[in-house]
Each structure stands twice: as C-alpha cells, then as structure tokens.
Scaffold this active site. Sequence first.
Site, PDB file in Angstrom:
ATOM      1  N   ASP A 407       0.856  -1.189   0.000  1.00 34.42           N
ATOM      2  CA  ASP A 407       0.000   0.000   0.000  1.00 34.42           C
ATOM      3  C   ASP A 407       0.896   1.246   0.000  1.00 34.42           C
ATOM      4  O   ASP A 407       2.111   1.145   0.198  1.00 34.42           O
ATOM      5  CB  ASP A 407      -0.884  -0.047   1.258  1.00 34.42           C
ATOM      6  CG  ASP A 407      -1.912   1.064   1.267  1.00 34.42           C
ATOM      7  OD1 ASP A 407      -2.269   1.548   0.183  1.00 34.42           O
ATOM      8  OD2 ASP A 407      -2.356   1.445   2.373  1.00 34.42           O
ATOM      9  N   GLU A 410       2.456   4.750  -4.197  1.00 31.91           N
ATOM     10  CA  GLU A 410       2.406   5.673  -5.366  1.00 31.91           C
ATOM     11  C   GLU A 410       3.739   6.391  -5.555  1.00 31.91           C
ATOM     12  O   GLU A 410       4.055   6.677  -6.705  1.00 31.91           O
ATOM     13  CB  GLU A 410       1.259   6.680  -5.185  1.00 31.91           C
ATOM     14  CG  GLU A 410      -0.130   6.054  -5.258  1.00 31.91           C
ATOM     15  CD  GLU A 410      -0.472   5.198  -4.042  1.00 31.91           C
ATOM     16  OE1 GLU A 410       0.034   5.518  -2.949  1.00 31.91           O
ATOM     17  OE2 GLU A 410      -1.207   4.221  -4.184  1.00 31.91           O
ATOM     18  N   ASP A 484      -9.140   3.455  -1.893  1.00 38.80           N
ATOM     19  CA  ASP A 484     -10.077   3.899  -0.863  1.00 38.80           C
ATOM     20  C   ASP A 484     -11.418   4.372  -1.416  1.00 38.80           C
ATOM     21  O   ASP A 484     -11.701   5.567  -1.499  1.00 38.80           O
ATOM     22  CB  ASP A 484      -9.429   5.014  -0.032  1.00 38.80           C
ATOM     23  CG  ASP A 484      -8.211   4.502   0.713  1.00 38.80           C
ATOM     24  OD1 ASP A 484      -8.051   3.271   0.806  1.00 38.80           O
ATOM     25  OD2 ASP A 484      -7.420   5.330   1.191  1.00 38.80           O
TER      26      ASP A 484
HETATM   27  C1  GLC Z   1      -4.720   3.298   2.912  1.00 32.86           C
HETATM   28  C2  GLC Z   1      -5.207   2.053   2.178  1.00 32.86           C
HETATM   29  C3  GLC Z   1      -6.198   1.312   3.040  1.00 32.86           C
HETATM   30  C4  GLC Z   1      -5.555   0.973   4.377  1.00 32.86           C
HETATM   31  C5  GLC Z   1      -5.054   2.235   5.060  1.00 32.86           C
HETATM   32  C6  GLC Z   1      -4.275   1.930   6.322  1.00 32.86           C
HETATM   33  O1  GLC Z   1      -5.760   4.197   3.039  1.00 32.86           O
HETATM   34  O2  GLC Z   1      -5.744   2.366   0.935  1.00 32.86           O
HETATM   35  O3  GLC Z   1      -6.635   0.154   2.398  1.00 32.86           O
HETATM   36  O4  GLC Z   1      -6.468   0.320   5.190  1.00 32.86           O
HETATM   37  O5  GLC Z   1      -4.211   2.956   4.180  1.00 32.86           O
HETATM   38  O6  GLC Z   1      -3.193   1.134   6.077  1.00 32.86           O
END
Ligand code: GLC
Length: 793
Positions: A407, A410, A484
């Site tokens: 995650d 980017e 998200d």
């Molecule tokens: C980001 C991710 C989400 C995750 C959060 C905490 O917002 O897109 O899926 O739960 O970070 O790690």
Amino acid sequence: MLEDSSFAIRPDSTKNLTKIKYFDIGSLLTLQQNESIFTFHCQHGFVSLLFYSDDIVRIIMDPSSEPSLKSSVALVKQPDPVKVQLEELDEKIIIASPKLTVELQKSPLRVCVKDKNENILVTESNLGMGYTSTNAVFCFKDMDADDHFYGFGEKTGFLDKRGEKMTMWNSDVYAPHNPETDALYQSIPYFMTIRDGKAHGIFFDNTFKTTFDFKSNNGAYSFLAEDGQLDYYILAGPSPKDVIEQYTDLTGRMPLPPKWALGYHQSKYSYKSEQEVRELASKFAEKQIPIDAIYLDIHYMHGYRVFTFDRAAFPDPKQLIHDLKQEGIHVVPIVDPGVKQEPNYHIYKEGVLENHFCKYLEGDLYLDEVWPGISAFPDFTNTETQKWWGEKHSFYTDLGIEGIWNDMNEPAVFNKTKTMDLDVIHNNDGDLKTHHELHNVYGLLMGKATYEGLEQQLNGKRPFLLTRAGFAGIQRYAAVWTGDNRSFWEHLEMSLPMLMNLGVSGIPFCGPDVGGFAHDSNGQLLTRWMQVGTFTPFFRNHNALDTVRQEPWSFGEKYEKIIKKYIHLRYQWLPHLYTLFMEASQSGIPVMRPLFLEYPNDSKTTNLSDQFLIGENALIAPIMKPDTYHRVVYLPEGDWVNYWTDKVIQGGTYILVEADLEILPIFIKKGSMIAHGAIKYSTMAPETNMEIHLYPNENEDITYTLYDDDGETFANEKGEYFLKKITCQQTGSDIQLSIKNEHSSYKPNWNEWTLVIHLLKEPPKVFVNNEEITNDRLAFNKEKHTFSIKFYE
Ligand code: GLC
C-alpha cells in the site's frame, strides 16, 4: 481550504497560463535504415519506427536527437524478426509488415497506420505530432464519429472513455472518488479503440505524467507526456481480444495465482491483536462461512515500522499464522514503502548504510512523513535495492506468510503534493532519473522487488501480492485493488466499469474493497456488494478505522444468510474461475469481461457499464441501487438461461428482471458448460463434488476445457496439470459427448465427477465417446429437472 468553497469559482479566478509554444516535427529531410529500424530526420526532430511483430509497430519521436530504443520497465518483449517492405514515393514512404502498413507523409511528417485491407487504423490529424517549449511531447490522431475507447487502467466513470480527458499520475486519493476524479493509484497509458466492431490499440510507453484527451478537439484525440520521448506502439487487433493479447505480449501477463488467492478474503483497518484475529477466524468457522485469508493492516506493526510485529498485541505471530493455516486461512500483512527514520531501527540503519534510500542529487536523503512519522523511501529503481527489499521479506515468509499487501506505494506522502519531491534522483542502476520521470513506476518496482523476494523464499510455492499502485505491466507481479472507495451505492456501480477497464488493460486480477472502505456500510449495500464480489476476480471485504463493521454477519441474520449463500457460491464456481484465471495467465484475456469483448459488433454493448461477463458465457447483472428489486438486463444475441430457474430467454433484447435481495441475476448462454465444485470452507479443503453443468443447444458444437493443478506450486509450469476436454452435440434427444483427459500429469483430488444436463424435457440418449450410456446411469433430479451421469477418473 478556501479552494474547496465557492471561492474557487470567483469571477477573477481564471488563471493566467504562461504561453506555451508548440512545435511541429516538420518535414522529412532524410531517412536512414539500420537493420530493422527506420529513422526519419525531420526539420524539428527525429522519428524512429520498428516492428515488434507482424501486428505491432513501435513509433518513437524525439525532439532533439535520434530516438533511444530503451523502453520503460513495462516492456518485456524483444522485437520478433518481421518481414518488412519499404517503398519510397514522391510524397510518402510506405513501410509494411504482413499485417500493418505505415504510410509516412513527407511534408510535414505525418504517420498513418493501416491494416492489411487498407483500412486506416490510426492517422495523424492535421494538428500533427510535436513538442512544446516546456518539453512536453504530443500527437493528435483523427477520431471517427464511431470510435469508442477502453482501457486506461483504473478510471472512474463509464466504460467508454470517448469525451473524457485522463491523466496518468499515480495518486493517493482519499477524497471520495467521483466521475471527475481523474488520476488514481494506477497509471496504465494504454487504450483500445473499437470502430465498426474492429479493434486496435495504442500503448504509450512514457513514465512521465501523461494525458489522454478525447474531449477537447473535435474529430481528433491526443496523447501527451510532460517530458521524455513520444514512444508508442500500435497494436493491430483486429478483435478486441487480439488487442489484449498484443498488449500483454508487450507488457507481460499475470502468473497463475495460488488458489487461496481466489477465495474470500476478510480485511479491516485494523484487526488489532492476535486475539481479535483468532476470534474472527473462529467466527467464520462457527458460522460455516468460507474464508481463505485475513489481512493485517498497519496496527500489526510496532509503531508502523515495516518488518516488525507489535509484540504486545501479537505475542506469537508464528503460532497464529500456523494455527490459522491449519484452518485453511492465510494471513496477509500490509507492507508500505516508508521506513521510519530511527537510527536504531535495523531496516533504517541498513538502508542508510547500504545506500538503499532515495536521495537528492547532492546526497541528502529524501525524508518525509507517512504512518510511522518521518521516513525514508527505498529506491526500487536499483536492482540491489530490489534484492535487499525482497530478502527482507524472509521476516514474513519465515513466519509462514505467503502473501503480502503493498500500500502507499504511489508513493503516498503526507505533504501538499501527496508524493515524493519530483527533484529526488533515482539512481536507476547508475542511469540517474528524477522522481518526475520515475514516479509512475515506483509501485511497479516495489511490486517486482516484493514478488521476486517471495518467489525465492517460498520453496516453489506461488506468492500472492496485492498492490494499490502500479504501471503498465503490474499484472506480472500483483493483483490490484482499487483503493479507498466508500460505502456508497454509487461506488458499487462505479466499480464495474473500473474493473472491466482494468481487465481490458491487461490486469485480470482486480477488485474493489467490497462493502466500501470509508463511510458506513449497511446490510442491504453489503449484501448487494457481496453478490457482485462473488464474481469479481479479487474478492476482499475491507473497511476503514472507525466505520461500522462489515463482516458478513455485522448487520444481522437476514443479511448474513444471503451473504453466506453467495460466499458459498464463490467456492462452488471456483473450478470454473480457476480455469478462466489459467486462460488469463496465458492470453491476458480477463476473467471479468465487458460485453463488447465478446460482442464487439453489437452497438448496445458499447457503453454497457452495469453488467459483465465471467468468461464467455456467464452474464452477471447485479442490482446496485437501494430498495430495488428489479432491473433491465441486456441479453446479446442467442438464448440465455436464467441460472436460478433454468428458464430460457431469447437474447438480442432488453428484459426486465425481478431480483429480491437474495437474487443476483445470472444468465448462462445456451450452448455452454460450467464446472462447479463443492461448498468448501477454504480452497485448501479437497474437492469433493465436482460437477460439470451442461446447457446444451441443438445443433451447436460445444467445447469445454476444465483446468486443474495442485493450486499452490509452480509444478504446473513444468507440465504437472490436468486438462479435461468435453465436447457435446445435441440432435433431438441424442446427446453425443466426447470426454477426454487431454493432459493428466497432475491427478486432481477428486476421483469422480458428475455431468449435470440442464434444459431437457425428456430423458436424453447419451453417447460418451460413441458408446451409449445405459439408463441406470442417468439420474433424474425432479426438483431441478436435470439429468446427471456419474463418471470416475
Ligand atoms: C490506505 C489504504 C487502506 C488501508 C489504510 C491503512 O488508506 O488504501 O486500504 O487500510 O491505508 O493502512
């Protein structure tokens, strides 16, 4: 702040744009041929052209020097030898492969690409190709009145992108995704045009920020990159599936995932302790709801430091992972790129001492804030850093972990620009580049590092990787979830065209946060979303901190019962889905398909965004509105069978379908077969009830191939797999079947299976491999009105 209010549209708000100057490439001066590469020296720049195969041609424009043939990391293909013919006329030069003809008008230089029947596929409009005083490179192509555009990876809005302008710039967007949200987490600078039922594609291999504009110019579209070369490939098609095969020939295909990755996955930001995770797993067992994976979000770590566990909350991760695996559940922890700046933290220390972090040209580390506070970011553009990061994953694999969730790659950074300073320099194995140039590939390279590390450590088992960010080619390493979203009905609706376009963009393994990430879900929304999730390639329920819980049972028994039925259905469909995944890994053709992929000549499928196909012949038309128990479904030509009632409906028309909350409308095309397995509590349980459902169609030859293998190792790549091929012809009450195990070096764990024949009023006369099946072998199911025959392997 003020920019979020009406202040943004105050009368004097129009910005004074600096005057940008545009330069056309100009006329051709000389042509050089160096083996298979043709280079055109023009008044204001250079253009090179070379074929990659009979049906793929690459064109590169560089304003200042002979084009470099170095591709981005998206590319995996080397050019094939292609028989090319060159012809020079007064006004143009013609360069042709057996399938594509490129005509280059000399003055000014313009490119026109035709298929072998002289139909124009792509031709430069009079706005031409060139560059700007700000170093951007661009070209404009003619847009026909009937052109429709698909692909572009992960975009909001409807399926057909005609009339849209889209930017490729990997972005962390927590604000609600809506039709005007442009750049999201993935950048896939590729699209397919469908014109009069025929398709061709363009892949623009430039890692800078790129823009695709189908909106601003009448009769022309353009693509532009902020810098670098105008480097693109034209893919000849002619069918939409051919374009996907050609695109994935260039950028690679998804490796076949382990079976457990196709099961139901449960996530939450966050399950915060070992006890909570164990209780969750027990609840699934107690309620007999299948599950294959539980995710650990950032709270599992010690202060959000990657490659650590919070030992107070997770005292014995190894035991936890072991115990859960015994129950058929894999644990998938999140790993973000940001490494906390802390001299005593071993990952940070090692990263600094071994020179693995991103730096400025002058040598200072790039440091900025993410979850753990001020952090450094690995420079994945270095092979050594990829190796280092991959090796660090033995921390997880030693605990028995086989899947990782990437995650914030980017990369997302908590600052105004939301990402790394564009002036940061990536070492790129000595070929230094700015973050401006390599931003869009950061996630892809993190994926590569992670996947390759896991592959090394898993002793022949297939890794599973999930990622938020990516670039063209990400399918080689990871499944993609769409970030998200929110618990809005509109987001359920939006997820369909988004996933279908990801599939068209070479990424078959994708899915949204089922139930919605932010905002509060509710029973009805979760139920309808779970119905869709049953058929999306990746099926994970995930939601945010401080939102209403949305596990299958969270909204009471009424909803739980239906949700459970659909998770069961997912497991029943797995043998069929697994076969489609195997096909996707070989051809790139997605599992979840927009209807135009199968019916490109049917104009009613052009922008059909609220229904999809699983494989060729299962049509899913979900309900995606509250308190709604009916919908219009478009059935393309042919006869379609209501999956729940076996009622046959003639296609080529719109129908109104009733669908109570427990019904997800599913239609199977007459003339198909679909394999179903037993309801299992995890994909790790052996298959006990293999059925192949046959929906015969008089006088149509039907073929079905069922694929299976051990579901977890790479032995399939060495030939250890199983392929059963069944063909069927029905004439009157005679059913002629040919059943053959075409490949059986893997022996499935089921040793008997049942053929279930639908749609027949009278008992058929069945012949298998030319021998008649005796009546006593034909069982009639009164309730379902099917005839079945048992077979033994
Ligand atoms: C980001 C991710 C989400 C995750 C959060 C905490 O917002 O897109 O899926 O739960 O970070 O790690």
